[in-house]
Design a protein around this motif. Structure first.
Motif, PDB file in Angstrom:
ATOM      1  N   PHE A   5       0.825  -1.199   0.000  1.00 56.20           N
ATOM      2  CA  PHE A   5       0.000   0.000   0.000  1.00 56.20           C
ATOM      3  C   PHE A   5       0.863   1.254   0.000  1.00 56.20           C
ATOM      4  CE2 PHE A   5      -2.095  -3.441   2.197  1.00 56.20           C
ATOM      5  CZ  PHE A   5      -3.310  -3.508   1.546  1.00 56.20           C
ATOM      6  N   PHE A   6       0.348   2.306  -0.607  1.00 57.73           N
ATOM      7  CA  PHE A   6       1.009   3.606  -0.661  1.00 57.73           C
ATOM      8  C   PHE A   6      -0.047   4.677  -0.442  1.00 57.73           C
ATOM      9  CE2 PHE A   6       3.609   0.869  -3.256  1.00 57.73           C
ATOM     10  CZ  PHE A   6       4.911   1.306  -3.084  1.00 57.73           C
ATOM     11  N   TYR A   7       0.397   5.862  -0.081  1.00 62.17           N
ATOM     12  CA  TYR A   7      -0.512   7.008  -0.131  1.00 62.17           C
ATOM     13  C   TYR A   7       0.177   8.141  -0.863  1.00 62.17           C
ATOM     14  CZ  TYR A   7       2.022   8.831   3.989  1.00 62.17           C
ATOM     15  OH  TYR A   7       2.983   9.278   4.857  1.00 62.17           O
ATOM     16  N   TYR A   8      -0.637   9.000  -1.452  1.00 64.50           N
ATOM     17  CA  TYR A   8      -0.140  10.141  -2.212  1.00 64.50           C
ATOM     18  C   TYR A   8      -0.643  11.426  -1.574  1.00 64.50           C
ATOM     19  CZ  TYR A   8       0.887  13.302  -6.063  1.00 64.50           C
ATOM     20  OH  TYR A   8       1.380  14.335  -6.826  1.00 64.50           O
ATOM     21  N   LYS A   9       0.273  12.325  -1.279  1.00 63.51           N
ATOM     22  CA  LYS A   9      -0.077  13.647  -0.742  1.00 63.51           C
ATOM     23  C   LYS A   9      -0.175  14.611  -1.914  1.00 63.51           C
ATOM     24  CE  LYS A   9       3.615  13.773   1.819  1.00 63.51           C
ATOM     25  NZ  LYS A   9       4.663  14.178   2.752  1.00 63.51           N
ATOM     26  N   ASN A  10      -1.345  15.164  -2.139  1.00 64.68           N
ATOM     27  CA  ASN A  10      -1.561  16.135  -3.200  1.00 64.68           C
ATOM     28  C   ASN A  10      -1.661  17.506  -2.547  1.00 64.68           C
ATOM     29  OD1 ASN A  10      -3.290  17.928  -4.950  1.00 64.68           O
ATOM     30  ND2 ASN A  10      -2.910  16.217  -6.354  1.00 64.68           N
ATOM     31  N   TYR A  11      -0.651  18.335  -2.753  1.00 64.08           N
ATOM     32  CA  TYR A  11      -0.591  19.638  -2.086  1.00 64.08           C
ATOM     33  C   TYR A  11      -1.600  20.652  -2.636  1.00 64.08           C
ATOM     34  CZ  TYR A  11       3.780  17.663  -0.360  1.00 64.08           C
ATOM     35  OH  TYR A  11       4.731  16.850   0.203  1.00 64.08           O
ATOM     36  N   PRO A  12      -1.698  20.861  -3.957  1.00 63.19           N
ATOM     37  CA  PRO A  12      -2.612  21.899  -4.458  1.00 63.19           C
ATOM     38  C   PRO A  12      -4.081  21.626  -4.120  1.00 63.19           C
ATOM     39  CG  PRO A  12      -1.098  21.225  -6.191  1.00 63.19           C
ATOM     40  CD  PRO A  12      -0.903  20.280  -5.047  1.00 63.19           C
ATOM     41  N   ASN A  13      -4.468  20.348  -4.135  1.00 64.98           N
ATOM     42  CA  ASN A  13      -5.865  20.002  -3.888  1.00 64.98           C
ATOM     43  C   ASN A  13      -6.126  19.546  -2.459  1.00 64.98           C
ATOM     44  OD1 ASN A  13      -6.757  20.536  -6.598  1.00 64.98           O
ATOM     45  ND2 ASN A  13      -5.578  18.729  -7.172  1.00 64.98           N
ATOM     46  N   ASN A  14      -5.086  19.544  -1.635  1.00 70.11           N
ATOM     47  CA  ASN A  14      -5.195  19.299  -0.200  1.00 70.11           C
ATOM     48  C   ASN A  14      -5.890  17.971   0.142  1.00 70.11           C
ATOM     49  OD1 ASN A  14      -4.574  20.281   2.404  1.00 70.11           O
ATOM     50  ND2 ASN A  14      -6.705  20.797   2.721  1.00 70.11           N
ATOM     51  N   TYR A  15      -5.353  16.881  -0.400  1.00 68.22           N
ATOM     52  CA  TYR A  15      -5.886  15.575  -0.017  1.00 68.22           C
ATOM     53  C   TYR A  15      -4.771  14.542   0.007  1.00 68.22           C
ATOM     54  CZ  TYR A  15      -5.771  14.059  -4.929  1.00 68.22           C
ATOM     55  OH  TYR A  15      -5.368  13.718  -6.188  1.00 68.22           O
ATOM     56  N   ILE A  16      -5.064  13.423   0.660  1.00 65.06           N
ATOM     57  CA  ILE A  16      -4.184  12.257   0.672  1.00 65.06           C
ATOM     58  C   ILE A  16      -5.021  11.081   0.198  1.00 65.06           C
ATOM     59  CG2 ILE A  16      -2.855  10.672   2.100  1.00 65.06           C
ATOM     60  CD1 ILE A  16      -2.180  13.029   3.914  1.00 65.06           C
ATOM     61  N   MET A  17      -4.492  10.326  -0.760  1.00 68.19           N
ATOM     62  CA  MET A  17      -5.217   9.192  -1.328  1.00 68.19           C
ATOM     63  C   MET A  17      -4.431   7.910  -1.085  1.00 68.19           C
ATOM     64  SD  MET A  17      -8.032   8.546  -3.077  1.00 68.19           S
ATOM     65  CE  MET A  17      -8.434  10.122  -3.807  1.00 68.19           C
ATOM     66  N   LEU A  18      -5.099   6.906  -0.526  1.00 66.36           N
ATOM     67  CA  LEU A  18      -4.496   5.595  -0.298  1.00 66.36           C
ATOM     68  C   LEU A  18      -4.738   4.693  -1.501  1.00 66.36           C
ATOM     69  CD1 LEU A  18      -5.825   5.807   3.175  1.00 66.36           C
ATOM     70  CD2 LEU A  18      -3.558   4.853   2.874  1.00 66.36           C
ATOM     71  N   HIS A  19      -3.718   3.905  -1.862  1.00 67.38           N
ATOM     72  CA  HIS A  19      -3.780   3.016  -3.027  1.00 67.38           C
ATOM     73  C   HIS A  19      -3.136   1.675  -2.706  1.00 67.38           C
ATOM     74  CE1 HIS A  19      -4.616   6.205  -6.050  1.00 67.38           C
ATOM     75  NE2 HIS A  19      -3.870   6.965  -5.253  1.00 67.38           N
ATOM     76  N   LYS A  20      -3.560   0.659  -3.447  1.00 74.12           N
ATOM     77  CA  LYS A  20      -2.801  -0.592  -3.501  1.00 74.12           C
ATOM     78  C   LYS A  20      -1.633  -0.336  -4.442  1.00 74.12           C
ATOM     79  CE  LYS A  20      -6.711  -3.698  -2.884  1.00 74.12           C
ATOM     80  NZ  LYS A  20      -7.619  -4.649  -3.551  1.00 74.12           N
ATOM     81  N   GLY A  21      -0.522  -0.997  -4.205  1.00 71.09           N
ATOM     82  CA  GLY A  21       0.656  -0.791  -5.032  1.00 71.09           C
ATOM     83  C   GLY A  21       0.421  -1.068  -6.500  1.00 71.09           C
ATOM     84  N   ASN A  22      -0.385  -2.087  -6.814  1.00 72.06           N
ATOM     85  CA  ASN A  22      -0.609  -2.449  -8.213  1.00 72.06           C
ATOM     86  C   ASN A  22      -1.707  -1.638  -8.884  1.00 72.06           C
ATOM     87  OD1 ASN A  22      -2.807  -3.594  -6.938  1.00 72.06           O
ATOM     88  ND2 ASN A  22      -2.531  -5.624  -7.829  1.00 72.06           N
ATOM     89  N   CYS A  23      -2.244  -0.633  -8.199  1.00 74.12           N
ATOM     90  CA  CYS A  23      -3.242   0.256  -8.800  1.00 74.12           C
ATOM     91  C   CYS A  23      -2.594   1.012  -9.960  1.00 74.12           C
ATOM     92  CB  CYS A  23      -3.745   1.242  -7.748  1.00 74.12           C
ATOM     93  SG  CYS A  23      -4.863   2.522  -8.374  1.00 74.12           S
TER      94      CYS A  23
END
Length: 82
Positions: A5-23
């Motif tokens: 699993f990974f998460y992505y921090k999106n600064y301009p849109n102010n969110y964090i999204m969790l993903h499966k690695g193979n997404c």
């Protein structure tokens, strides 16, 4: 196959999204395209073997982001929480 699993921090849109690695959006923490802005737009986390660990860290990171009310969500394509 072991789940990652990974998460992505999106600064301009102010969110964090969790993903499966193979997404397809995650691509094991590489994303779907080369970002011309580098890490100025956002940043991928390190990998996690357990979903709850990724969620806990993402939640803690959300509290430290510069703008208030950072949202932490699960990707609707890969559903990492399942």
């Amino acid at each position: 196959m072991e789940k990652v699993f990974f998460y992505y921090k999106n600064y301009p849109n102010n969110y964090i999204m969790l993903h499966k690695g193979n997404c397809r959006f995650c691509n094991f923490g590489n994303g779907i395209q080369n970002n011309l802005l580098g890490n100025m737009n956002g940043l991928w986390s390190n990998d996690f073997n357990i979903y709850d660990e990724a969620l806990n860290e993402a939640t803690e990171v959300a509290l430290l982001m510069p703008r208030i009310n950072t949202v932490v969500n699960n990707c609707k394509k890969c559903n990492p929480q399942i």
